[in-house]
Design an enzyme around this catalytic site. Sequence first.
Site, PDB file in Angstrom:
ATOM      1  N   GLN A 207       0.501 -10.276  -6.249  1.00  0.00           N
ATOM      2  CA  GLN A 207      -0.616 -11.340  -6.178  1.00  0.00           C
ATOM      3  C   GLN A 207       0.356 -12.231  -7.614  1.00  0.00           C
ATOM      4  O   GLN A 207      -0.071 -12.902  -7.461  1.00  0.00           O
ATOM      5  CB  GLN A 207      -1.574 -11.408  -7.018  1.00  0.00           C
TER       6      GLN A 207
ATOM      7  N   SER B 102       4.595  -7.036  -2.176  1.00  0.00           N
ATOM      8  CA  SER B 102       4.315  -7.037  -0.517  1.00  0.00           C
ATOM      9  C   SER B 102       4.857  -8.756  -0.345  1.00  0.00           C
ATOM     10  O   SER B 102       4.849 -10.099  -0.871  1.00  0.00           O
ATOM     11  CB  SER B 102       2.998  -6.858  -0.174  1.00  0.00           C
TER      12      SER B 102
ATOM     13  N   ASN C 164      -5.785  -9.008  -7.276  1.00  0.00           N
ATOM     14  CA  ASN C 164      -6.125  -9.492  -6.479  1.00  0.00           C
ATOM     15  C   ASN C 164      -7.464 -10.206  -6.274  1.00  0.00           C
ATOM     16  O   ASN C 164      -7.385 -10.709  -5.305  1.00  0.00           O
ATOM     17  CB  ASN C 164      -5.830  -8.874  -4.850  1.00  0.00           C
TER      18      ASN C 164
ATOM     19  N   HIS D 192       3.588 -10.307   2.747  1.00  0.00           N
ATOM     20  CA  HIS D 192       2.913 -11.343   3.484  1.00  0.00           C
ATOM     21  C   HIS D 192       2.397 -11.982   3.260  1.00  0.00           C
ATOM     22  O   HIS D 192       1.525 -12.818   3.387  1.00  0.00           O
ATOM     23  CB  HIS D 192       2.165  -9.985   4.297  1.00  0.00           C
TER      24      HIS D 192
ATOM     25  N   CYS E  51      -9.233  -6.718   1.664  1.00  0.00           N
ATOM     26  CA  CYS E  51      -9.153  -4.931   2.188  1.00  0.00           C
ATOM     27  C   CYS E  51     -10.124  -4.054   2.027  1.00  0.00           C
ATOM     28  O   CYS E  51     -10.789  -3.082   2.377  1.00  0.00           O
ATOM     29  CB  CYS E  51      -7.507  -4.123   1.111  1.00  0.00           C
TER      30      CYS E  51
ATOM     31  N   THR F 262       0.751  -1.016   0.210  1.00  0.00           N
ATOM     32  CA  THR F 262      -0.045  -0.488   0.087  1.00  0.00           C
ATOM     33  C   THR F 262       1.106   0.749   0.030  1.00  0.00           C
ATOM     34  O   THR F 262       0.637   2.143  -1.044  1.00  0.00           O
ATOM     35  CB  THR F 262      -1.353   0.143   0.856  1.00  0.00           C
TER      36      THR F 262
ATOM     37  N   THR G  58      14.740   4.481  10.208  1.00  0.00           N
ATOM     38  CA  THR G  58      15.536   3.029  10.372  1.00  0.00           C
ATOM     39  C   THR G  58      14.676   2.079  10.219  1.00  0.00           C
ATOM     40  O   THR G  58      14.221   1.572  10.098  1.00  0.00           O
ATOM     41  CB  THR G  58      15.661   3.349  11.727  1.00  0.00           C
TER      42      THR G  58
HETATM   43  N1  PLP Z   1      -1.962  -4.804  -3.987  1.00  0.00           N
HETATM   44  C1  PLP Z   1      -2.791  -6.114  -4.356  1.00  0.00           C
HETATM   45  C2  PLP Z   1      -2.688  -6.412  -5.885  1.00  0.00           C
HETATM   46  C3  PLP Z   1      -3.358  -7.168  -3.111  1.00  0.00           C
HETATM   47  O1  PLP Z   1      -3.719  -8.043  -3.442  1.00  0.00           O
HETATM   48  C4  PLP Z   1      -3.153  -6.089  -1.880  1.00  0.00           C
HETATM   49  C5  PLP Z   1      -3.482  -6.982  -0.522  1.00  0.00           C
HETATM   50  O2  PLP Z   1      -4.707  -7.640  -0.576  1.00  0.00           O
HETATM   51  C6  PLP Z   1      -1.823  -5.002  -1.418  1.00  0.00           C
HETATM   52  C7  PLP Z   1      -1.395  -4.231  -2.855  1.00  0.00           C
HETATM   53  C8  PLP Z   1      -2.148  -4.246  -0.571  1.00  0.00           C
HETATM   54  O3  PLP Z   1      -0.689  -5.187   0.410  1.00  0.00           O
HETATM   55  P1  PLP Z   1      -0.264  -4.249   1.540  1.00  0.00           P
HETATM   56  O4  PLP Z   1      -0.856  -5.387   2.458  1.00  0.00           O
HETATM   57  O5  PLP Z   1       0.640  -4.748   1.570  1.00  0.00           O
HETATM   58  O6  PLP Z   1      -0.855  -3.700   2.211  1.00  0.00           O
END
Ligand code: PLP
Length: 371
Positions: free
Chosen positions: A176, A195, A146, A197, A315, A70, A233
């Site tokens: 993704q 990302s 996503n 995670h 999200c 994000t 940092t």
């Molecule tokens: N972009 C896509 C395509 C995503 O699927 C996601 C999270 O679901 C994000 C951006 C946002 O990622 P983050 O959780 O690292 O902010």
Amino acid sequence: MIYLDNAATTKVFDCAVKAAEQAMLDGYFNPNATYKSAVEAKTAMDDNRRKIASILGAKDGELIFTSCATESNNWVINCCRKKPNGNVVITAGEHASVFEPAMALKNHGIDVRVVPIKPSGEVDTDALAAAVDGDTTLVSVIHVSNETGAVNPIEKISAIVRARAPRALFHSDGVQAVLKTKPISSLGVDLYSISAHKLGAPKGIGALYIKKSVNISPLLYGGGQESGLRSGTQNTPYIAAFASALEQYSKLVDVAKTADIRDKLKEHFEKSGCTILGGNNSGFILTVLIPDVKAEILQNYVFEKGVIIGKGSACAGSKRGNRVLSAMGLDMRQSECCIRISLSVDTCIDDAMRAAQIITDGAEKIRSGNV
Ligand code: PLP
């Protein structure tokens, strides 16, 4: 429990937990300080950055760590505020972290052009070519949706952008797509958001790929960390976890095997009268329209049976309706009946098919008012 919401987040690998723990307990020094232990912490961070870059197909020095995708996406879009006379081109299939800051650019008088997506979920490349012109400063196109797993032809789009707007920057949200499609260096992008995670690392760490010859303005000013582009940092424990997770994910990932599981799931749902959304697919996401069954009710039902699935994107989970599905031509009622099943490297066929049966049995019960 059968976890099938990996596009929202993945389970953290043990090796990533250990790497973070080691960096917190033993290597906790500030990597920007100058005594020996701090220099060692910096060396470890630089090694991890090189490891991540090499796995992703980027060059050393092309990755800037951020807190999440994000942040990476907002950074790229907000850079356009400095060019009020240009236009910005995005697609209707973007994640909210591209779409919302792009909409906010309009408040700065910037011409923001939203290119439609096709019912398959992929961007309409003819419409994109028509939207890009000599005044375009940035084009941003999501690599893998996503919402549906639909893959956009990033190399082809890069060629369109270079031909029509040689001075524009080309960004793609690769969240993704990473390790499920092609290496970054082969895509023809200037900027690419990542990302950690979604790949077995903890939440709170991401990156922005910035191609060597490309200049963008800093996100955060301060001590000049991250090549002066993102002061603050660095999160060395999570950078260590990111590198460790990525190494593990890259060893385990088998795109053909996962795509095969998805194909079998698709067959199961189609036999049960459901519709699958998303054309050319990454193989990791299956979005299913289950007629007359609200996804939220089904999600709760299968949760009680030990199966975790998504509905729309995590999200957007709290919002009503789904902007991307509606751009694909679905009405509100249909998007409320869409579930998202997303796979990871540790999803096995037996679990996936067991979950599919629980989902279709549940749908049948809900439809007949039998729950
Ligand atoms: N972009 C896509 C395509 C995503 O699927 C996601 C999270 O679901 C994000 C951006 C946002 O990622 P983050 O959780 O690292 O902010």
